[in-house]
Design a protein around this motif. Structure first.
Motif, mmCIF file in Angstrom:
data_model
loop_
_atom_site.group_PDB
_atom_site.id
_atom_site.type_symbol
_atom_site.label_atom_id
_atom_site.label_comp_id
_atom_site.label_asym_id
_atom_site.label_seq_id
_atom_site.Cartn_x
_atom_site.Cartn_y
_atom_site.Cartn_z
ATOM 1 N N UNK A 341 0.755 -1.116 0.003
ATOM 2 C CA UNK A 341 0.068 0.021 -0.050
ATOM 3 C C UNK A 341 0.922 1.225 0.099
ATOM 4 N N UNK A 342 2.110 1.204 0.614
ATOM 5 C CA UNK A 342 2.940 2.293 0.748
ATOM 6 C C UNK A 342 3.367 2.672 -0.803
ATOM 7 N N UNK A 343 3.527 1.274 -1.540
ATOM 8 C CA UNK A 343 4.249 1.401 -2.913
ATOM 9 C C UNK A 343 3.149 2.205 -3.654
ATOM 10 N N UNK A 344 1.619 2.037 -3.533
ATOM 11 C CA UNK A 344 0.567 2.795 -4.322
ATOM 12 C C UNK A 344 0.565 4.115 -3.812
ATOM 13 N N UNK A 345 0.820 4.353 -2.538
ATOM 14 C CA UNK A 345 0.827 5.926 -2.166
ATOM 15 C C UNK A 345 1.825 6.638 -3.084
ATOM 16 N N UNK A 346 3.008 6.007 -3.419
ATOM 17 C CA UNK A 346 4.055 6.595 -4.087
ATOM 18 C C UNK A 346 3.535 6.910 -5.593
ATOM 19 N N UNK A 347 2.580 6.251 -5.975
ATOM 20 C CA UNK A 347 1.999 6.642 -7.357
ATOM 21 C C UNK A 347 1.255 7.757 -7.506
ATOM 22 N N UNK A 348 0.657 8.174 -6.342
ATOM 23 C CA UNK A 348 -0.203 9.360 -6.177
ATOM 24 C C UNK A 348 0.365 10.545 -5.590
ATOM 25 N N UNK A 349 0.298 10.370 -4.063
ATOM 26 C CA UNK A 349 0.822 11.558 -3.191
ATOM 27 C C UNK A 349 2.279 11.394 -3.333
ATOM 28 N N UNK A 350 2.732 10.559 -3.527
ATOM 29 C CA UNK A 350 4.273 10.435 -3.695
ATOM 30 C C UNK A 350 4.914 11.281 -4.798
ATOM 31 N N UNK A 351 4.095 11.344 -5.940
ATOM 32 C CA UNK A 351 4.363 12.096 -7.021
ATOM 33 C C UNK A 351 3.749 13.370 -7.477
ATOM 34 N N UNK A 352 2.484 13.656 -6.622
ATOM 35 C CA UNK A 352 1.854 14.923 -6.903
ATOM 36 C C UNK A 352 0.851 14.742 -7.803
ATOM 37 N N UNK A 353 0.204 13.531 -8.176
ATOM 38 C CA UNK A 353 -0.725 13.367 -9.318
ATOM 39 C C UNK A 353 -1.905 12.841 -8.874
ATOM 40 N N UNK A 354 -3.119 12.909 -9.312
ATOM 41 C CA UNK A 354 -4.628 12.487 -9.034
ATOM 42 C C UNK A 354 -4.476 10.885 -9.361
ATOM 43 N N UNK A 355 -5.641 10.233 -9.050
ATOM 44 C CA UNK A 355 -5.763 9.079 -9.087
ATOM 45 C C UNK A 355 -6.422 8.890 -10.555
ATOM 46 N N UNK A 356 -5.852 7.747 -11.345
ATOM 47 C CA UNK A 356 -6.291 7.423 -12.872
ATOM 48 C C UNK A 356 -6.625 6.001 -12.722
ATOM 49 N N UNK A 357 -7.574 5.492 -13.701
ATOM 50 C CA UNK A 357 -7.858 4.043 -13.780
ATOM 51 C C UNK A 357 -6.832 3.382 -14.158
ATOM 52 N N UNK A 358 -6.669 2.302 -13.555
ATOM 53 C CA UNK A 358 -5.387 1.197 -13.771
ATOM 54 C C UNK A 358 -4.186 1.787 -13.951
ATOM 55 N N UNK A 359 -3.925 2.953 -13.013
ATOM 56 C CA UNK A 359 -2.764 3.586 -12.873
ATOM 57 C C UNK A 359 -1.638 3.081 -12.496
ATOM 58 N N UNK A 360 -1.708 1.543 -11.793
ATOM 59 C CA UNK A 360 -0.464 0.772 -11.283
ATOM 60 C C UNK A 360 0.042 0.147 -12.769
ATOM 61 N N UNK A 361 -0.563 -0.043 -13.855
ATOM 62 C CA UNK A 361 -0.119 -0.207 -15.120
ATOM 63 C C UNK A 361 0.891 -1.366 -15.231
#
Length: 446
Positions: A341-361
């Motif tokens: 879950x901490x890795x998931x937080x890096x994808x959004x609040x860690x980089x300053x972007x909003x959530x997007x569909x299937x953003x884990x890619x």
């Protein structure tokens, strides 16, 4: 009466030499051959075929770095063809050394072998960079900074896999855990207006996937790979539903692009090349280093780690000495989910972007490959994550080169580069990695 003389074993130095000669493994030639082919290709493609008058620059010290008296140069230009050939020949020398040692039955093992492979990889990559950036400047600090940013979710995902699979539970659901962590971080952070609240919510949201994985894999003993794939699809569907029905309707309230503050360590952050990479990051990067160190000590130097590894290797034997196999597996799966879950937080609040569909890619699957390549060890998983992230950062940097510079590598190949590196890296170790003996095997208490 005639007597038959039996042949006697050779005596003296000849016998000693014969008995001391080590036996070569059956496929002793494979690794030296692969490295030799790669080195020869580097000599021909990166060196001989490179334009003669081109130059490649390497940025060593950036403005603002600690550089007393300007002793560290800023941009260092090198002739593309000559530098690429020299670096490739040095890589070839490493391959020849492995040939000699392997032919004599004395292939380096352990740390010596890893050191030689790392040396070969560094020389080969530098030869490639010299060729790929002809007419341009390789910003080493910027490249490593991008690599670190991309490596954090992979590393957290790989550590999640290490925790689960060391206890005997296959964790294919890392993709869903990353996605739920990214979703929870943005949702809670947006509602509360605090990125720190989102950071706390990310591992809690990922625990939902972890609890479902533990329930079906441990409680109901469903086939673990199938459960993991189904949970990934479930995570994609559920987050896409809430994204389309809630977040899109009111992004200002539910999907704000928040970012954790950057924590800069004075002086250390001004070291050339690696300063900003290591000492000017968000709290998630520092947490990654702490978790890797703590998990390494806990798994291999504590009673808890011994019990976890016993459950993953021989759960029945662990049960006979009083270890609760089910509880150990449950706790490790849940702990691993929180880490993911901490890795998931890096994808959004860690980089300053909003959530997007299937953003884990697909990052969860690459994290799984990093765990395998890292041989189910926290440090190995981190190094593998850095390798895959470097390939991704390289394709991003090469695709942004100005027109007229660089080697003109097709953009389609650049997009494939991270996955090609992942495929070849994992293919090179599958079969030689020792998987925990009870990994994926349900345990039924007698």
């Amino acid at each position: 009466m005639t007597t038959i003389e039996r042949p006697t074993a050779p005596q003296g130095p000849a016998a000693t030499a014969a008995t001391a000669r080590p036996e070569r493994p059956r496929r002793w030639w494979l690794l030296p051959t692969v490295l030799s082919v790669l080195a020869v290709l580097a000599v021909l493609v990166f060196g001989v075929l490179a334009p003669g008058g081109a130059q490649t620059g390497y940025r060593i010290a950036a403005p603002g770095d600690v550089n007393p008296g300007g002793i560290i140069p800023g941009d260092v230009p090198v002739p593309t063809r000559v530098a690429a050939i020299v670096l490739a020949l040095l890589a070839l020398a490493v391959a020849v050394l492995l040939w000699v040692r392997a032919a004599a039955g004395r292939m380096p093992g352990g740390r010596a072998r890893i050191t030689l492979l790392v040396l070969f990889g560094v020389l080969w990559v530098l030869s490639f960079l010299t060729w790929a950036y002809k007419g341009a400047v390789v910003d080493l600090g910027g490249l490593l900074q991008t690599m670190m940013l991309l490596a954090v979710p992979l590393a957290f995902g790989a550590l999640s896999g290490v925790l689960s699979e060391r206890a005997g539970v296959i964790n294919i659901a890392i993709e869903g855990q990353l996605l739920f962590g990214a979703f929870g971080a943005v949702l809670v952070g947006s509602v509360t207006g605090s990125a720190w609240a989102g950071l706390l919510a990310a591992p809690v949201m990922a625990l939902v996937i972890g609890a479902l994985l533990a329930l079906f894999a441990i409680g109901y003993q469903v086939q673990q790979i199938i459960v993991g794939v189904v949970l990934n699809v479930f995570a994609i569907g559920l987050t896409s539903f809430f994204f389309g029905t809630v977040m899109k309707q009111n992004p200002g309230l539910f999907n704000r692009p928040l970012r954790l503050p950057t924590i800069r360590i004075p002086l250390l952050a001004d070291i050339p090349i690696v300063g900003r990479v290591l000492f000017e990051q968000t709290v998630l990067v520092y947490l990654m280093w702490i978790i890797v160190a703590a998990l390494t000590v806990a798994l291999f130097r504590t009673r808890w780690g011994l019990r976890v590894r016993a459950v993953g290797e021989h759960p029945r034997a662990a049960d006979t000495v009083g270890i609760d196999v089910g509880r150990t597996r449950w706790s490790n799966v849940l702990l691993g989910s929180a880490v993911a879950g901490l890795g998931g937080a890096t994808l959004t609040i860690g980089t300053g972007v909003a959530f997007g569909e299937e953003m884990s890619a697909g990052k969860g699957y690459i994290a799984l490959a990093a765990m395998i390549l890292g041989r189910y060890h926290p440090v190995g998983a981190l190094l593998a994550a850095l390798l895959f992230a470097f390939a991704d950062a390289l394709q991003l940097n090469l695709s942004s080169l100005p027109s007229g510079t660089g080697a003109g590598i097709p953009s389609q190949f650049l997009l494939m580069l991270p996955y090609i590196v992942t495929l070849f890296a994992v293919a090179g170790v599958v079969g030689r990695v020792r998987v925990p003996a009870a990994d994926g095997v349900p345990y039924v208490k007698q």
